[in-house]
Design a protein around this motif. Structure first.
Motif, PDB file in Angstrom:
ATOM      1  N   LEU A  94       1.222  -3.604  -4.605  1.00  0.00           N
ATOM      2  CA  LEU A  94       0.377  -4.683  -4.109  1.00  0.00           C
ATOM      3  C   LEU A  94       0.010  -5.635  -5.237  1.00  0.00           C
ATOM      4  O   LEU A  94      -0.241  -5.211  -6.372  1.00  0.00           O
ATOM      5  N   ASP A  98      -2.776  -9.722  -2.722  1.00  0.00           N
ATOM      6  CA  ASP A  98      -2.819  -8.782  -1.603  1.00  0.00           C
ATOM      7  C   ASP A  98      -4.148  -8.041  -1.569  1.00  0.00           C
ATOM      8  O   ASP A  98      -4.810  -7.952  -0.524  1.00  0.00           O
ATOM      9  N   ARG A  99      -4.533  -7.511  -2.718  1.00  0.00           N
ATOM     10  CA  ARG A  99      -5.753  -6.709  -2.778  1.00  0.00           C
ATOM     11  C   ARG A  99      -6.985  -7.551  -2.468  1.00  0.00           C
ATOM     12  O   ARG A  99      -7.921  -7.084  -1.806  1.00  0.00           O
ATOM     13  N   GLU A 131      -5.670  -0.196   1.401  1.00  0.00           N
ATOM     14  CA  GLU A 131      -4.455  -0.373   0.601  1.00  0.00           C
ATOM     15  C   GLU A 131      -3.471   0.755   0.858  1.00  0.00           C
ATOM     16  O   GLU A 131      -2.252   0.531   0.912  1.00  0.00           O
ATOM     17  N   GLY A 135      -0.197  -0.798   2.294  1.00  0.00           N
ATOM     18  CA  GLY A 135       0.699  -1.146   1.206  1.00  0.00           C
ATOM     19  C   GLY A 135       1.326   0.004   0.455  1.00  0.00           C
ATOM     20  O   GLY A 135       2.024  -0.224  -0.538  1.00  0.00           O
TER      21      GLY A 135
END
Length: 274
Positions: A94, A98-99, A131, A135
């Motif tokens: 990630l 994204d995070r 997450e 991901g």
């Protein structure tokens, strides 16, 4: 429609629309930018040529159920990380973006735990719950059986045992490669006296990801903002929708994904509803 009319020169004709993910609340629009892939297989363990009396043969003959359990326990460590060599080699981790997008979405972990009916969440260290769900790849046991299944006791050493396994995959993991890695691990760690075979895994689905700034995503973002009076959250889903990768690889067409379903609809449960 107005946005498309005003921006036709900027938009590309390489997007399809499909609804897959869930809203977090009726007033929280979402745009899904990624789905995990999927691969399935079965592991069979065989010991003696027939079920054996556990008193007459226990201590001398192998037990297929015990051998399978011992084998499966070597797939993950105590923190839930898959320990099969090469499993994470192709994983695209990630990004900071994204995070940040995931962290922006309201999430009550205590309520999540209570809804699941477990004492706490569990998973790979270094990642938040969301997450891990969106991901990171997984390896899960979906079913296991062997030996005596009826009521009461039948003192046998089972001749065979079976397990169903699925892996959810993230970019850039390939289903066939993951099956091969798991099969090699299983063969290497087969317990003494137990013969192991792996079947399935010929199909599977690749993971899917669309860029945040894809023109069609931008169009959907603007429309949802206008409809809801709030900007949509960018999410992924832990589930799989194989057609999205098929559209991309065969047609060169990305898929824009948004939805109206809610999280209380018991997906895959016996009382699923919409």
């Amino acid at each position: 429609a107005r946005y498309v009319a005003e921006n036709q020169g900027k938009l590309k004709a390489d997007a399809a629309l499909v609804s897959d993910t869930s809203l977090y609340a009726e007033d929280m629009p979402t745009l899904c930018t990624g789905l995990r892939g999927l691969v399935y297989m079965e592991v069979e363990a065989r010991g003696p040529g027939r079920d054996l009396h556990s008193g007459l043969y226990g201590g001398a003959a192998p037990n297929a159920v015990f051998g399978l359990v011992e084998l499966l326990a070597k797939a993950k460590d105590a923190e839930g990380r898959v320990v099969i060599p090469g499993f994470y080699d192709d994983v695209v981790d990630l990004t900071v973006e994204d995070r940040a997008a995931f962290a922006r979405i309201p999430f009550d972990e205590d309520a999540y735990v209570a809804d699941l009916g477990v004492p706490e969440v569990f998973g790979e260290e270094g990642y938040t719950t969301r997450e891990r769900l969106w991901g990171r790849p997984t390896l899960e046991m979906n079913g296991i059986w062997g030996g005596w299944q009826g009521s009461g006791i039948k003192t046998v050493l089972p001749a065979e045992a079976h397990a169903k396994i699925t892996c959810r995959l993230v970019p850039d993991q390939e289903p066939r490669k993951i099956v091969d890695l798991i099969a090699a691990h299983v063969m290497k760690h087969a317990p003494k006296g137990v013969t192991v075979t792996v079947t399935g895994g010929k199909g599977g689905a690749r993971p899917y990801l669309i860029p945040y700034d894809h023109p069609a995503n931008q169009a959907a973002h603007k429309v949802l903002t206008e409809l809801y009076g709030a900007e949509p959250y960018y999410v992924r889903t832990g589930g799989t929708l194989p057609i999205t990768d098929l559209f991309l690889t065969s047609l060169g067409a990305y898929t824009v994904s948004f939805a109206w379903g809610l999280n209380d609809e018991q997906v895959h449960a016996p009382n699923e509803f919409y």
